[in-house]
Design a protein around this motif. Structure first.
Motif: not given
Length: 487
Positions: A288-289, A299-302, A306-310, A475-479
């Motif tokens: 992603a970086l 930035d938003r796609e980064v 990246v998922e919380p599990s990562h 991520r919640a805000a983007l969703e």
């Protein structure tokens, strides 16, 4: 959603001039209908299948089930969301005695015999559940294989995979019927898997494996020792160059790192599949970086990638060098997925599932298959004796975030089965005992420092104290924004 991930990728590659064997797709809608009324659906689609086969014949200059230049096909699953190895595939389909003789006359007795043997073994296992009553008539073979792929949508392994990833049980799989190309024609033929970047570490370099005089199943099943992709550069440099150029093109088209299956047939490159690569947690962040730095994503796609599990995986305690080196080395293999995990070694996936209720368990096998997915999900780490970094065990372990060491050597697992060990997926080692781990901080990682700054810029969240909290909130805000846009 209609032609599946595999069919969509084949169409995109063909439209952009890449060397793709012609194929057609039976849709996910047909699969959903088949689950309700198999016989009626097969009768309904069969005239269209026969018409599509005529198109394959015209595209290849070969004839299915007859003639001096016979056409063989592969029949492969292809859900909208890629489910690597979870559903069924049949290769080399379309052989009867007449076709066998024609193949022998065209390409040699050894090739014809090897190809027919491969087909019979695979058809018997996949379509007939071990029976050797393989249909002699090619059209009957094709009908049986299509139904077997539809049926594989609801196998226990496919259901377990979808449950783990939160995928829709009702979506169904497409069926891709594709003209065969042959990597088993000789030393100038072969099969391989290429990742456009390293899916283990995230390094910006090609990563993959190659096996001369083979078919693709030999590579991904983990039953053969393969050569690194650089070996292809030594023996067929033009093919290697074309392959890397294709990978660059596909990464640009997909705006993500690609997992590419390919075959070389007598010095000609064919691309069989491309999909977004399954990756380790460390690679997910670095990809992603890197793509952001290259201007491919913003930035938003980064934040989306990246998922919380990562983050949870990357912040787990680490094994210090002095602790690692003081412990007895039990096995050495390829580091297929980074991470450290300890547990008792169990070799049967069903027993892993039972034992995992009250203890940490390591699944150790000669090699894994799709039927082992429940054991892999229940285990804290995976070890195999055979297979390389693109084998089933390696790819699935990276996707589900299990530290993995593969290719430790035939017979090695018996020496430590039943013992408590530590699997070091960073160094490709299995060491004796449950080794002590040491916690570490975000400040230890330049990548996580950079990621945190990006998250703060995308979604300032004063109430989120940790990187994990910040990422979850962003991520919640983007969703929420995306949902609002769709409404």
């Amino acid at each position: 959603m209609l032609v599946g991930n595999k069919g969509y990728g084949l169409d995109a590659m063909r439209r952009h001039g890449l060397p793709v064997p012609p194929a057609f797709a039976i849709t996910t809608a047909a699969c959903r209908e088949w689950q309700r009324d198999p016989a009626a659906v097969m009768d309904s689609i069969w005239p269209h299948v026969r018409q599509a086969l005529k198109w394959l014949e015209s595209e290849t200059g070969r004839t299915f089930g007859r003639g001096a230049h016979p056409l063989l096909v592969s029949v492969r699953s292809g859900a909208a969301q890629s489910m690597p190895g979870m559903m069924d595939t049949v290769l080399d389909l379309g052989i009867d005695d007449q076709v066998h003789a024609a193949l022998a006359a065209e390409c040699g007795d050894a090739f014809a015999a090897d190809t027919r043997s491969r087909f019979r073994q695979m058809y018997s296992k996949i379509v007939l559940d071990g029976s050797d009553a393989v249909p002699t008539e090619p059209w009957a073979q094709l009908r049986g294989a299509i139904e077997a792929v539809f049926e594989s949508w609801n196998t226990d392994r496919a259901k377990a995979y979808r449950a783990h990833h939160g995928l829709d049980d009702d979506a169904g799989t497409a069926v891709v019927v594709q003209a065969m190309v042959f990597g088993n024609l000789g030393d100038h033929s072969g099969s391989g898997v290429l990742f456009s970047r390293n899916p283990v570490t995230g390094a910006p370099e090609p990563f993959g494996e190659w096996l001369a005089c083979s078919q693709g199943e030999d590579v991904v099943a983990g039953t053969h020792d393969c050569d690194p992709i650089d070996a292809l550069a030594d023996t067929q440099p033009d093919i290697h160059r074309q392959l890397l150029q294709s990978a660059h093109t596909l990464e640009a088209l997909g705006t993500d790192v690609q997992d590419i299956e390919f075959t070389v047939q007598e010095g000609k490159l064919w691309i069989l599949q491309t999909r977004n690569a399954k990756r380790s947690a460390a690679a997910a962040v670095r990809f992603a970086l890197s793509l952001r730095a290259e201007g491919v994503i913003d930035d938003r796609e980064v934040v989306r990638r990246v998922e919380p599990s990562h983050i949870e995986t990357l912040l787990k305690p680490a094994l210090q060098p002095e602790t690692r080196l003081a412990a007895k080395l039990l096995a050495k293999g390829l580091p297929a997925c980074p991470g450290i995990a300890s547990g008792v070694v169990i070799t049967d996936p069903d027993e892993v599932l039972e034992a995992a209720d009250d203890q940490d368990v390591i699944l150790a096998r000669a090699t894994t298959s799709p039927d082992d997915i429940h054991g892999m999900l229940a285990a804290t780490a995976v070890v195999t004796e055979l297979g390389g970094a693109t084998s089933h065990a390696a790819v699935v372990s990276r996707e589900i975030g299990r530290p993995a060491v593969v290719g430790c050597g035939e017979g090695t697992i018996t020496s430590f089965a039943g013992q408590v060990v530590t699997v070091d997926g960073n160094n490709g080692e299995v060491r004796a005992g449950a080794l002590e781990l040491t916690a570490w901080k975000i400040s230890d990682s330049p990548e996580l420092i950079e990621l945190e700054a990006i998250i703060d810029a995308v979604h300032p969240s004063a109430g989120a104290a940790t990187l994990l909290d910040k990422l979850t909130a962003a991520r919640a805000a983007l969703e929420s924004e995306t949902s609002g846009d769709h409404e």
